[in-house]
Design a protein around this motif. Structure first.
Motif, mmCIF file in Angstrom:
data_model
loop_
_atom_site.group_PDB
_atom_site.id
_atom_site.type_symbol
_atom_site.label_atom_id
_atom_site.label_comp_id
_atom_site.label_asym_id
_atom_site.label_seq_id
_atom_site.Cartn_x
_atom_site.Cartn_y
_atom_site.Cartn_z
ATOM 1 N N ARG A 205 36.844 33.089 50.594
ATOM 2 C CA ARG A 205 37.752 33.680 49.669
ATOM 3 C C ARG A 205 37.907 35.072 49.304
ATOM 4 O O ARG A 205 38.380 35.505 48.040
ATOM 5 C CB ARG A 205 37.776 32.802 48.603
ATOM 6 N N GLU A 208 40.778 36.914 47.464
ATOM 7 C CA GLU A 208 41.967 35.885 47.044
ATOM 8 C C GLU A 208 41.494 35.694 45.500
ATOM 9 O O GLU A 208 40.396 36.315 44.849
ATOM 10 C CB GLU A 208 41.620 34.557 47.663
ATOM 11 N N THR A 209 42.220 35.054 44.783
ATOM 12 C CA THR A 209 41.844 34.910 43.176
ATOM 13 C C THR A 209 40.946 33.621 43.227
ATOM 14 O O THR A 209 40.822 32.731 43.732
ATOM 15 C CB THR A 209 43.057 34.432 42.697
ATOM 16 N N ILE A 210 39.704 33.947 42.368
ATOM 17 C CA ILE A 210 38.847 33.111 42.126
ATOM 18 C C ILE A 210 38.392 33.059 40.693
ATOM 19 O O ILE A 210 38.875 33.813 39.752
ATOM 20 C CB ILE A 210 37.468 33.242 42.896
ATOM 21 N N THR A 211 37.608 31.906 40.069
ATOM 22 C CA THR A 211 37.292 31.970 38.757
ATOM 23 C C THR A 211 35.570 32.158 38.885
ATOM 24 O O THR A 211 34.891 31.405 39.375
ATOM 25 C CB THR A 211 37.562 30.834 38.184
ATOM 26 N N VAL A 220 38.950 35.184 35.507
ATOM 27 C CA VAL A 220 39.811 34.872 36.768
ATOM 28 C C VAL A 220 40.306 36.193 37.208
ATOM 29 O O VAL A 220 40.722 37.160 36.761
ATOM 30 C CB VAL A 220 40.809 34.194 36.117
ATOM 31 N N GLY A 221 40.171 36.264 38.583
ATOM 32 C CA GLY A 221 40.563 37.592 39.191
ATOM 33 C C GLY A 221 40.429 37.619 40.851
ATOM 34 O O GLY A 221 40.216 36.408 41.288
ATOM 35 N N ARG A 222 40.645 38.669 41.311
ATOM 36 C CA ARG A 222 40.738 38.765 42.866
ATOM 37 C C ARG A 222 39.170 39.168 43.232
ATOM 38 O O ARG A 222 38.741 40.108 42.671
ATOM 39 C CB ARG A 222 41.680 39.822 43.275
ATOM 40 N N ASP A 224 36.870 40.891 45.013
ATOM 41 C CA ASP A 224 36.962 42.314 46.036
ATOM 42 C C ASP A 224 35.693 42.517 46.534
ATOM 43 O O ASP A 224 35.720 43.730 47.093
ATOM 44 C CB ASP A 224 37.656 43.252 45.264
ATOM 45 N N LEU A 234 35.174 41.705 40.758
ATOM 46 C CA LEU A 234 36.227 40.925 40.490
ATOM 47 C C LEU A 234 37.311 41.750 39.530
ATOM 48 O O LEU A 234 37.102 42.411 38.734
ATOM 49 C CB LEU A 234 35.723 39.776 39.499
ATOM 50 N N THR A 235 38.378 41.802 40.278
ATOM 51 C CA THR A 235 39.468 42.728 39.631
ATOM 52 C C THR A 235 40.265 41.617 38.787
ATOM 53 O O THR A 235 41.095 40.872 39.288
ATOM 54 C CB THR A 235 40.437 43.358 40.770
ATOM 55 N N THR A 236 40.297 41.844 37.522
ATOM 56 C CA THR A 236 41.175 41.000 36.442
ATOM 57 C C THR A 236 42.228 41.690 35.895
ATOM 58 O O THR A 236 42.308 42.753 36.122
ATOM 59 C CB THR A 236 39.802 40.528 35.462
#
Length: 250
Positions: A205, A208-211, A220-222, A224, A234-236
């Motif tokens: 992933r 993609e967006t993950i938690t 929650v974010g991408r 990266d 994580l880009t939130t």
């Protein structure tokens, strides 16, 4: 199955009929002996996972730990989780062949065809901010799956059920130990950069967006990537976050 690489020089091998925890045995070994050793058992009855969770071990599965004395601080020792994940993926690929769909889930799981087939747990001992002993614990569902955990982000899968291929824990260790030695050699000679690149090339992933759940906090974010210390990037909506430890859900 591919040809076996030689067993790593100077590394002992202990196969126990039964023990409470291979990580506990490995830590005990590492504190008493300078040499490295793989410790594998056919019956682990008090296995544990991350955050103190129980780790069930059906018969025929792999439960093993590498006992070692790493150089460096806890942050350096933590990088062995990525070394182990790459080694486990290589060993499973050698068993299952190119058709197996493998991915690495940050920070410590290996996925096969979308389900969790293996997990990794590092445990250490030391004092004064230094790590004097490290156990690299690895569990792989070779033959069967443990009971499904309703809180787990992925269902468990086994190599036997997904591929129809059976392999003994001892034969799996013959693949795992050389793979681990090869990746560790790169970590020690080249640093974390090649390990990071190889992990991200197989990361589940990515982009993609993950938690990511850290205790009571949920982000929650991408996804990266991972940084130079192994933390999740994580880009939130609030900006870029660096997450050193979390449970990740897709």
């Amino acid at each position: 199955m591919s040809d076996l690489s030689p067993w790593p020089e100077g590394v002992a091998r202990h196969v126990l009929p039964r023990c409470a925890s291979t990580n506990a045995e490995a830590l005990s070994h590492a504190t008493r002996h300078p040499g490295r050793a793989w410790i594998v058992t056919h019956d682990q009855y008090q296995g544990r996972g991350r955050r103190g969770r129980d780790w069930a071990m059906p018969a025929g599965n792999f439960a093993g730990s590498l006992a070692l004395r790493p150089a460096g601080d806890p942050a350096q020792a933590a990088l062995y989780s990525f070394v182990a994940a790459l080694a486990v993926a290589d060993a499973i690929a050698a068993v299952a062949g190119p058709a197996a769909r493998l991915a690495l889930k940050w920070p410590n799981d290996v996925l096969l065809n979308g389900g969790k087939v293996a997990g990794i747990l590092l445990e250490s001992a030391g004092h004064g901010g230094a790590v004097s002993a490290l156990a690299v614990g690895i569990g792989v569902n070779l033959a069967a799956t443990p009971p499904a955990d309703p809180d787990a982000p992925f269902p468990p899968v086994s190599i036997a059920a997904e591929t129809g291929i059976t392999i003994t824990p001892e034969d799996f260790l013959d693949l795992l130990a050389p793979a681990f030695a090869a990746w560790e050699g790169r970590l020690l000679t080249e640093g974390f950069a090649p390990i990071r690149r190889a992990f991200l090339a197989r990361a589940a992933r990515l982009g993609e967006t993950i938690t990511a759940r850290t205790g009571r906090v949920e982000l929650v974010g991408r996804f990266d990537g991972i940084d130079e210390g192994g933390a999740l990037l994580l880009t939130t909506p609030a900006g870029r976050q660096s997450v050193p430890a979390a449970d990740v859900y897709f």
